[in-house]
Design a protein around this motif. Structure first.
Motif, PDB file in Angstrom:
ATOM      1  N   ASP A   1       0.568  -5.418   5.836  1.00 30.81           N
ATOM      2  CA  ASP A   1       1.308  -4.293   5.560  1.00 30.81           C
ATOM      3  C   ASP A   1       1.432  -3.713   3.950  1.00 30.81           C
ATOM      4  N   ASP A   2       0.856  -4.815   3.260  1.00 29.62           N
ATOM      5  CA  ASP A   2       0.358  -4.802   1.563  1.00 29.62           C
ATOM      6  C   ASP A   2      -0.791  -3.520   1.029  1.00 29.62           C
ATOM      7  N   ARG A   3      -1.479  -3.070   2.332  1.00 29.75           N
ATOM      8  CA  ARG A   3      -2.773  -2.547   2.273  1.00 29.75           C
ATOM      9  C   ARG A   3      -2.840  -1.198   1.363  1.00 29.75           C
ATOM     10  N   LEU A   4      -3.301  -0.876   0.351  1.00 29.52           N
ATOM     11  CA  LEU A   4      -3.656  -0.103  -0.234  1.00 29.52           C
ATOM     12  C   LEU A   4      -4.533   0.918   0.222  1.00 29.52           C
ATOM     13  N   PRO A   5      -3.240   2.089   1.266  1.00 27.85           N
ATOM     14  CA  PRO A   5      -4.480   3.383   1.693  1.00 27.85           C
ATOM     15  C   PRO A   5      -5.793   3.289   0.981  1.00 27.85           C
ATOM     16  N   CYS A   6      -6.422   3.519   1.748  1.00 32.84           N
ATOM     17  CA  CYS A   6      -7.279   4.747   0.575  1.00 32.84           C
ATOM     18  C   CYS A   6      -8.690   5.693   1.905  1.00 32.84           C
ATOM     19  N   VAL A   7      -9.702   6.301   1.659  1.00 30.48           N
ATOM     20  CA  VAL A   7     -10.020   7.561   2.237  1.00 30.48           C
ATOM     21  C   VAL A   7     -11.661   6.858   1.768  1.00 30.48           C
ATOM     22  N   HIS A   8     -12.621   7.263   2.762  1.00 29.03           N
ATOM     23  CA  HIS A   8     -13.947   7.035   2.549  1.00 29.03           C
ATOM     24  C   HIS A   8     -14.615   7.794   2.948  1.00 29.03           C
ATOM     25  N   ILE A   9     -15.022   8.284   1.584  1.00 27.88           N
ATOM     26  CA  ILE A   9     -16.166   9.603   1.940  1.00 27.88           C
ATOM     27  C   ILE A   9     -17.883   8.912   1.776  1.00 27.88           C
ATOM     28  N   GLY A  10     -18.731   8.775   2.795  1.00 27.61           N
ATOM     29  CA  GLY A  10     -19.538   7.984   3.527  1.00 27.61           C
ATOM     30  C   GLY A  10     -19.412   6.919   2.555  1.00 27.61           C
ATOM     31  N   ARG A  11     -20.014   6.896   1.801  1.00 30.88           N
ATOM     32  CA  ARG A  11     -20.412   4.646   1.245  1.00 30.88           C
ATOM     33  C   ARG A  11     -19.752   5.118   0.117  1.00 30.88           C
ATOM     34  N   SER A  12     -18.515   6.294  -0.282  1.00 29.20           N
ATOM     35  CA  SER A  12     -17.764   6.391  -1.639  1.00 29.20           C
ATOM     36  C   SER A  12     -16.467   5.853  -1.056  1.00 29.20           C
ATOM     37  N   VAL A  13     -15.788   5.205  -1.819  1.00 30.09           N
ATOM     38  CA  VAL A  13     -14.109   4.863  -1.674  1.00 30.09           C
ATOM     39  C   VAL A  13     -12.812   5.471  -2.562  1.00 30.09           C
ATOM     40  N   ARG A  14     -11.931   6.042  -1.950  1.00 30.12           N
ATOM     41  CA  ARG A  14     -11.133   6.603  -3.233  1.00 30.12           C
ATOM     42  C   ARG A  14      -9.841   6.592  -2.561  1.00 30.12           C
ATOM     43  N   VAL A  15      -8.599   6.498  -3.224  1.00 29.46           N
ATOM     44  CA  VAL A  15      -7.599   6.532  -3.374  1.00 29.46           C
ATOM     45  C   VAL A  15      -6.609   8.111  -3.410  1.00 29.46           C
ATOM     46  N   VAL A  16      -6.433   8.599  -2.754  1.00 34.69           N
ATOM     47  CA  VAL A  16      -5.629   9.630  -3.472  1.00 34.69           C
ATOM     48  C   VAL A  16      -4.200   9.593  -4.264  1.00 34.69           C
ATOM     49  N   ARG A  17      -4.335   9.963  -4.928  1.00 30.19           N
ATOM     50  CA  ARG A  17      -2.931   9.764  -6.816  1.00 30.19           C
ATOM     51  C   ARG A  17      -1.475   9.401  -5.869  1.00 30.19           C
ATOM     52  N   SER A  18      -1.159  10.360  -5.566  1.00 28.46           N
ATOM     53  CA  SER A  18       0.277   9.784  -4.958  1.00 28.46           C
ATOM     54  C   SER A  18      -0.008   9.690  -4.004  1.00 28.46           C
ATOM     55  N   THR A  19      -0.672   8.769  -3.461  1.00 34.49           N
ATOM     56  CA  THR A  19      -0.358   7.890  -2.656  1.00 34.49           C
ATOM     57  C   THR A  19      -0.297   6.670  -2.897  1.00 34.49           C
ATOM     58  N   MET A  20      -1.600   5.863  -3.916  1.00 33.75           N
ATOM     59  CA  MET A  20      -1.338   5.114  -4.460  1.00 33.75           C
ATOM     60  C   MET A  20       0.194   4.917  -5.301  1.00 33.75           C
ATOM     61  N   GLU A  21       0.718   5.827  -5.989  1.00 34.55           N
ATOM     62  CA  GLU A  21       2.984   5.373  -6.464  1.00 34.55           C
ATOM     63  C   GLU A  21       2.899   5.212  -5.993  1.00 34.55           C
ATOM     64  N   THR A  22       3.108   5.919  -4.694  1.00 37.39           N
ATOM     65  CA  THR A  22       4.199   5.609  -3.291  1.00 37.39           C
ATOM     66  C   THR A  22       4.229   4.631  -3.012  1.00 37.39           C
ATOM     67  N   TRP A  23       2.687   3.430  -3.123  1.00 40.78           N
ATOM     68  CA  TRP A  23       2.183   2.127  -3.125  1.00 40.78           C
ATOM     69  C   TRP A  23       2.913   1.428  -4.106  1.00 40.78           C
ATOM     70  N   MET A  24       3.004   1.647  -4.981  1.00 41.83           N
ATOM     71  CA  MET A  24       3.247   1.310  -6.154  1.00 41.83           C
ATOM     72  C   MET A  24       4.449   1.102  -6.467  1.00 41.83           C
ATOM     73  N   LYS A  25       5.243   2.035  -5.977  1.00 41.14           N
ATOM     74  CA  LYS A  25       6.787   2.287  -5.300  1.00 41.14           C
ATOM     75  C   LYS A  25       6.889   1.149  -4.508  1.00 41.14           C
ATOM     76  N   GLN A  26       6.725   1.127  -3.318  1.00 37.99           N
ATOM     77  CA  GLN A  26       7.120   0.308  -2.517  1.00 37.99           C
ATOM     78  C   GLN A  26       6.945  -1.654  -2.610  1.00 37.99           C
ATOM     79  N   HIS A  27       5.988  -1.290  -3.501  1.00 39.82           N
ATOM     80  CA  HIS A  27       5.869  -2.828  -4.035  1.00 39.82           C
ATOM     81  C   HIS A  27       6.656  -3.339  -5.607  1.00 39.82           C
TER      82      HIS A  27
END
Length: 69
Positions: A41-67
């Motif tokens: 459950d500690d996984r940082l959510p991400c988006v895969h676009i082809g071979r690229s990996v991106r993290v949505v800024r608001s998702t990262m901020e929410t993840w940081m607050k939860q941790h």
């Protein structure tokens, strides 16, 4: 025909590259990949676009607050 510049947004959300996430969190790129690839459950959510990996800024901020400790 003009080529469009690649967008760094997804549905209006700002996307971060792995180095940008590493910089924001103050950790290495390898540690960011570990957080993305963890199987719990500690996984940082991400988006895969082809071979690229991106993290949505608001998702990262929410993840940081939860941790926050």
């Amino acid at each position: 025909m003009m080529m469009q510049q690649p967008s760094d947004t997804l549905n209006g959300e700002h996307l971060l590259t792995i180095p940008q996430v590493a910089h924001c969190l103050g950790i290495s790129r390898a540690q960011v990949y570990k957080l993305i690839n963890t199987r719990n459950d500690d996984r940082l959510p991400c988006v895969h676009i082809g071979r690229s990996v991106r993290v949505v800024r608001s998702t990262m901020e929410t993840w940081m607050k939860q941790h926050e400790q």
